[in-house]
Design a protein around this motif. Structure first.
Motif, PDB file in Angstrom:
ATOM      1  N   LYS A  71      -3.709 -44.158   5.369  1.00 15.80           N
ATOM      2  CA  LYS A  71      -3.363 -44.032   3.791  1.00 15.80           C
ATOM      3  C   LYS A  71      -4.628 -43.783   2.592  1.00 15.80           C
ATOM      4  CE  LYS A  71       0.547 -46.393   5.186  1.00 15.80           C
ATOM      5  NZ  LYS A  71      -0.107 -46.599   6.281  1.00 15.80           N
ATOM      6  N   ASP A  72      -5.678 -44.081   3.176  1.00 17.42           N
ATOM      7  CA  ASP A  72      -6.833 -43.915   2.232  1.00 17.42           C
ATOM      8  C   ASP A  72      -7.145 -42.463   1.740  1.00 17.42           C
ATOM      9  OD1 ASP A  72      -7.567 -46.615   2.569  1.00 17.42           O
ATOM     10  OD2 ASP A  72      -9.150 -46.378   3.933  1.00 17.42           O
ATOM     11  N   SER A  73      -6.863 -41.628   2.680  1.00 18.49           N
ATOM     12  CA  SER A  73      -6.920 -40.052   2.187  1.00 18.49           C
ATOM     13  C   SER A  73      -5.983 -39.606   1.539  1.00 18.49           C
ATOM     14  CB  SER A  73      -7.105 -39.303   3.497  1.00 18.49           C
ATOM     15  OG  SER A  73      -6.003 -39.424   4.245  1.00 18.49           O
ATOM     16  N   LEU A  74      -4.760 -40.159   1.442  1.00 19.62           N
ATOM     17  CA  LEU A  74      -3.593 -39.861   0.704  1.00 19.62           C
ATOM     18  C   LEU A  74      -3.952 -40.428  -0.735  1.00 19.62           C
ATOM     19  CD1 LEU A  74      -0.685 -40.483   2.975  1.00 19.62           C
ATOM     20  CD2 LEU A  74      -1.734 -38.226   2.154  1.00 19.62           C
ATOM     21  N   ILE A  75      -4.307 -41.587  -0.793  1.00 20.70           N
ATOM     22  CA  ILE A  75      -4.595 -42.137  -2.151  1.00 20.70           C
ATOM     23  C   ILE A  75      -5.589 -41.365  -2.843  1.00 20.70           C
ATOM     24  CG2 ILE A  75      -5.604 -44.292  -3.467  1.00 20.70           C
ATOM     25  CD1 ILE A  75      -4.085 -45.989  -1.051  1.00 20.70           C
ATOM     26  N   ALA A  76      -6.680 -40.994  -2.261  1.00 23.94           N
ATOM     27  CA  ALA A  76      -7.555 -40.458  -2.807  1.00 23.94           C
ATOM     28  C   ALA A  76      -7.161 -38.995  -3.370  1.00 23.94           C
ATOM     29  CB  ALA A  76      -8.860 -40.106  -1.794  1.00 23.94           C
ATOM     30  N   LEU A  77      -6.611 -38.341  -2.526  1.00 25.11           N
ATOM     31  CA  LEU A  77      -5.904 -37.056  -3.172  1.00 25.11           C
ATOM     32  C   LEU A  77      -5.065 -37.052  -4.047  1.00 25.11           C
ATOM     33  CD1 LEU A  77      -6.657 -34.203  -1.878  1.00 25.11           C
ATOM     34  CD2 LEU A  77      -4.375 -34.418  -0.558  1.00 25.11           C
ATOM     35  N   SER A  78      -4.335 -38.216  -4.149  1.00 23.72           N
ATOM     36  CA  SER A  78      -3.383 -38.546  -5.471  1.00 23.72           C
ATOM     37  C   SER A  78      -4.339 -38.667  -6.692  1.00 23.72           C
ATOM     38  CB  SER A  78      -2.464 -39.830  -5.042  1.00 23.72           C
ATOM     39  OG  SER A  78      -1.820 -39.447  -4.008  1.00 23.72           O
ATOM     40  N   TYR A  79      -5.461 -39.318  -6.477  1.00 19.26           N
ATOM     41  CA  TYR A  79      -6.434 -39.378  -7.677  1.00 19.26           C
ATOM     42  C   TYR A  79      -6.910 -38.226  -8.101  1.00 19.26           C
ATOM     43  CZ  TYR A  79      -6.638 -44.670  -7.981  1.00 19.26           C
ATOM     44  OH  TYR A  79      -6.645 -45.911  -8.273  1.00 19.26           O
ATOM     45  N   PHE A  80      -7.169 -37.458  -7.068  1.00 22.26           N
ATOM     46  CA  PHE A  80      -7.918 -35.827  -7.438  1.00 22.26           C
ATOM     47  C   PHE A  80      -6.848 -35.287  -8.191  1.00 22.26           C
ATOM     48  CE2 PHE A  80      -8.412 -31.556  -6.653  1.00 22.26           C
ATOM     49  CZ  PHE A  80      -9.652 -31.430  -6.883  1.00 22.26           C
ATOM     50  N   ASP A  81      -5.661 -35.206  -7.733  1.00 22.01           N
ATOM     51  CA  ASP A  81      -4.454 -34.528  -8.203  1.00 22.01           C
ATOM     52  C   ASP A  81      -4.316 -35.008  -9.766  1.00 22.01           C
ATOM     53  OD1 ASP A  81      -2.236 -32.950  -8.566  1.00 22.01           O
ATOM     54  OD2 ASP A  81      -0.711 -34.567  -7.886  1.00 22.01           O
TER      55      ASP A  81
ATOM     56  N   GLN B 204      -5.373 -32.660 -13.128  1.00 20.61           N
ATOM     57  CA  GLN B 204      -4.520 -32.307 -14.467  1.00 20.61           C
ATOM     58  C   GLN B 204      -5.397 -32.382 -15.945  1.00 20.61           C
ATOM     59  OE1 GLN B 204      -1.619 -30.531 -13.119  1.00 20.61           O
ATOM     60  NE2 GLN B 204      -2.359 -31.322 -11.088  1.00 20.61           N
ATOM     61  N   SER B 205      -6.102 -33.585 -15.959  1.00 16.22           N
ATOM     62  CA  SER B 205      -6.586 -33.863 -17.253  1.00 16.22           C
ATOM     63  C   SER B 205      -7.863 -32.938 -17.487  1.00 16.22           C
ATOM     64  CB  SER B 205      -7.039 -35.448 -16.851  1.00 16.22           C
ATOM     65  OG  SER B 205      -8.222 -35.500 -16.123  1.00 16.22           O
ATOM     66  N   TRP B 206      -8.192 -32.352 -16.610  1.00 12.53           N
ATOM     67  CA  TRP B 206      -9.166 -31.416 -16.835  1.00 12.53           C
ATOM     68  C   TRP B 206      -8.783 -30.010 -17.146  1.00 12.53           C
ATOM     69  CZ3 TRP B 206     -14.947 -31.381 -16.463  1.00 12.53           C
ATOM     70  CH2 TRP B 206     -15.453 -32.811 -16.589  1.00 12.53           C
ATOM     71  N   GLY B 207      -7.326 -29.967 -17.066  1.00 11.84           N
ATOM     72  CA  GLY B 207      -6.632 -28.556 -17.014  1.00 11.84           C
ATOM     73  C   GLY B 207      -6.882 -27.647 -15.514  1.00 11.84           C
ATOM     74  N   VAL B 208      -6.798 -28.259 -14.527  1.00 15.02           N
ATOM     75  CA  VAL B 208      -7.014 -27.614 -13.296  1.00 15.02           C
ATOM     76  C   VAL B 208      -5.593 -27.907 -12.671  1.00 15.02           C
ATOM     77  CG1 VAL B 208      -8.185 -27.681 -10.964  1.00 15.02           C
ATOM     78  CG2 VAL B 208      -9.408 -27.750 -12.998  1.00 15.02           C
ATOM     79  N   GLY B 209      -5.068 -26.733 -12.195  1.00 15.89           N
ATOM     80  CA  GLY B 209      -3.806 -26.812 -11.333  1.00 15.89           C
ATOM     81  C   GLY B 209      -3.909 -27.401  -9.865  1.00 15.89           C
ATOM     82  N   THR B 210      -2.956 -27.867  -9.267  1.00 11.71           N
ATOM     83  CA  THR B 210      -3.200 -28.275  -7.882  1.00 11.71           C
ATOM     84  C   THR B 210      -1.684 -27.981  -7.489  1.00 11.71           C
ATOM     85  OG1 THR B 210      -2.266 -30.568  -8.352  1.00 11.71           O
ATOM     86  CG2 THR B 210      -4.575 -30.064  -8.459  1.00 11.71           C
ATOM     87  N   VAL B 211      -1.517 -28.123  -5.956  1.00  8.94           N
ATOM     88  CA  VAL B 211      -0.354 -28.026  -5.431  1.00  8.94           C
ATOM     89  C   VAL B 211      -0.629 -28.829  -3.952  1.00  8.94           C
ATOM     90  CG1 VAL B 211      -0.774 -25.578  -4.235  1.00  8.94           C
ATOM     91  CG2 VAL B 211       1.602 -26.701  -4.510  1.00  8.94           C
ATOM     92  N   TRP B 212       0.325 -29.709  -3.718  1.00  6.41           N
ATOM     93  CA  TRP B 212       0.095 -30.350  -2.324  1.00  6.41           C
ATOM     94  C   TRP B 212       0.608 -29.399  -1.435  1.00  6.41           C
ATOM     95  CZ3 TRP B 212      -1.377 -35.526  -1.373  1.00  6.41           C
ATOM     96  CH2 TRP B 212      -1.648 -36.134  -2.483  1.00  6.41           C
TER      97      TRP B 212
END
Length: 278
Positions: A199-209, A213-221
């Motif tokens: 679970k830990d890595s998924l939570i961390a990736l969600s935080y990064f996601d 966005q708040s920095w104007g950087v786009g992401t895609v899972w």
């Protein structure tokens, strides 16, 4: 050693550190001042440092005066709601690497995400430049060709069927349907020795996601990249430097978006199960 230190000149003996310690290793002793009573049980969460209203506590060698002040610094409920609702999966990117300051801030901040028992074993494996991403992209398509040639169509999984269909429609891979032309990739993994590694890595990736966005950087899972590296060709993980005892949670592509969204979408009502009694 957890190096618990108390500045008695600052301490007002409020007991907040005692009340908030999740593993109850602090007690009001030594003349009514907090002290550690079970050092070996400390999980290093630093709740005591964070909850102290007068910055009187230091632990793990951390200076409380170097922590960021929280008062009036969090996003508003409205802005946070808009961020969550307005976040889009980006599949169009500018062909340039992010600057080092932005990239480092995103990675280091997102790894403040919570982990089970504060194990903090999540590893971010990232391409810092477009050149590194392009080299990985070339290797991925070479491996994809090998995979699809070796797997009989009748043994396809849902994802391999999808990849085969895309390959057949675009045999020269003119369209980058795995990485979507993104200049960076991020793979989150965690040591299987951690209590909640899956679970830990998924939570961390969600935080990064959301932070991205708040920095104007786009992401895609990126399920296709995850399939290639984690499920179908685990040897690629070793080539990427991911430790053998790590389990990959998921992968993400990211970078400066070449698209701008102007409003949130409108989803159907949320699925919510209310417990009225038990």
């Amino acid at each position: 050693m957890i190096d618990f230190k108390l500045n008695q000149d600052r301490c007002i003996q409020c007991g907040e550190c005692v009340a908030d310690c999740p593993v109850q290793v602090i007690a009001m002793e030594d003349g009514g001042y907090p002290s550690i009573i079970a050092e070996n049980n400390c999980i290093g969460c630093q709740h005591c440092l964070a909850v102290c209203p007068t910055a009187a506590i230091s632990i793990l060698g951390k200076n409380p005066d170097e922590s960021l002040a929280i008062k009036d610094a969090f996003p508003t409920a409205e802005s946070m709601s808009t961020l969550i609702k307005g976040r889009r999966s980006v599949r169009r990117y500018k062909q340039k690497s992010l600057d080092e300051t932005t990239l480092n801030t995103l990675l280091e901040t997102a790894l403040h995400a919570p982990t089970g028992v504060n194990a903090r074993q999540v590893l971010f494996t990232v391409t810092r430049t477009m050149e590194a991403t392009n080299a990985l992209r070339t290797a991925l398509y070479k491996r994809l060709e090998e995979l699809l040639s070796s797997i009989p169509p009748e043994e396809d999984t849902m994802l391999s069927r999808y990849m085969r269909r895309l390959r057949d429609a675009d045999p020269e891979y003119a369209t980058d349907f795995i990485l979507r032309g993104a200049p960076h990739v991020l793979i989150a993994s965690s040591s299987t020795k951690a209590p909640s590694y899956d679970k830990d890595s998924l939570i961390a990736l969600s935080y990064f996601d959301l932070l991205a966005q708040s920095w104007g950087v786009g992401t895609v899972w990126n399920g296709m990249l995850t399939w290639c590296v984690r499920d179908s060709s685990p040897d690629l993980a070793a080539r990427l430097g991911i430790p053998e005892d790590h389990k990959i949670g998921y992968a993400m592509a990211f970078g400066a978006p070449a698209v701008r969204y102007h409003r949130t979408v409108q989803h159907s009502p949320a699925n919510i199960n209310v417990i009225n009694t038990f």
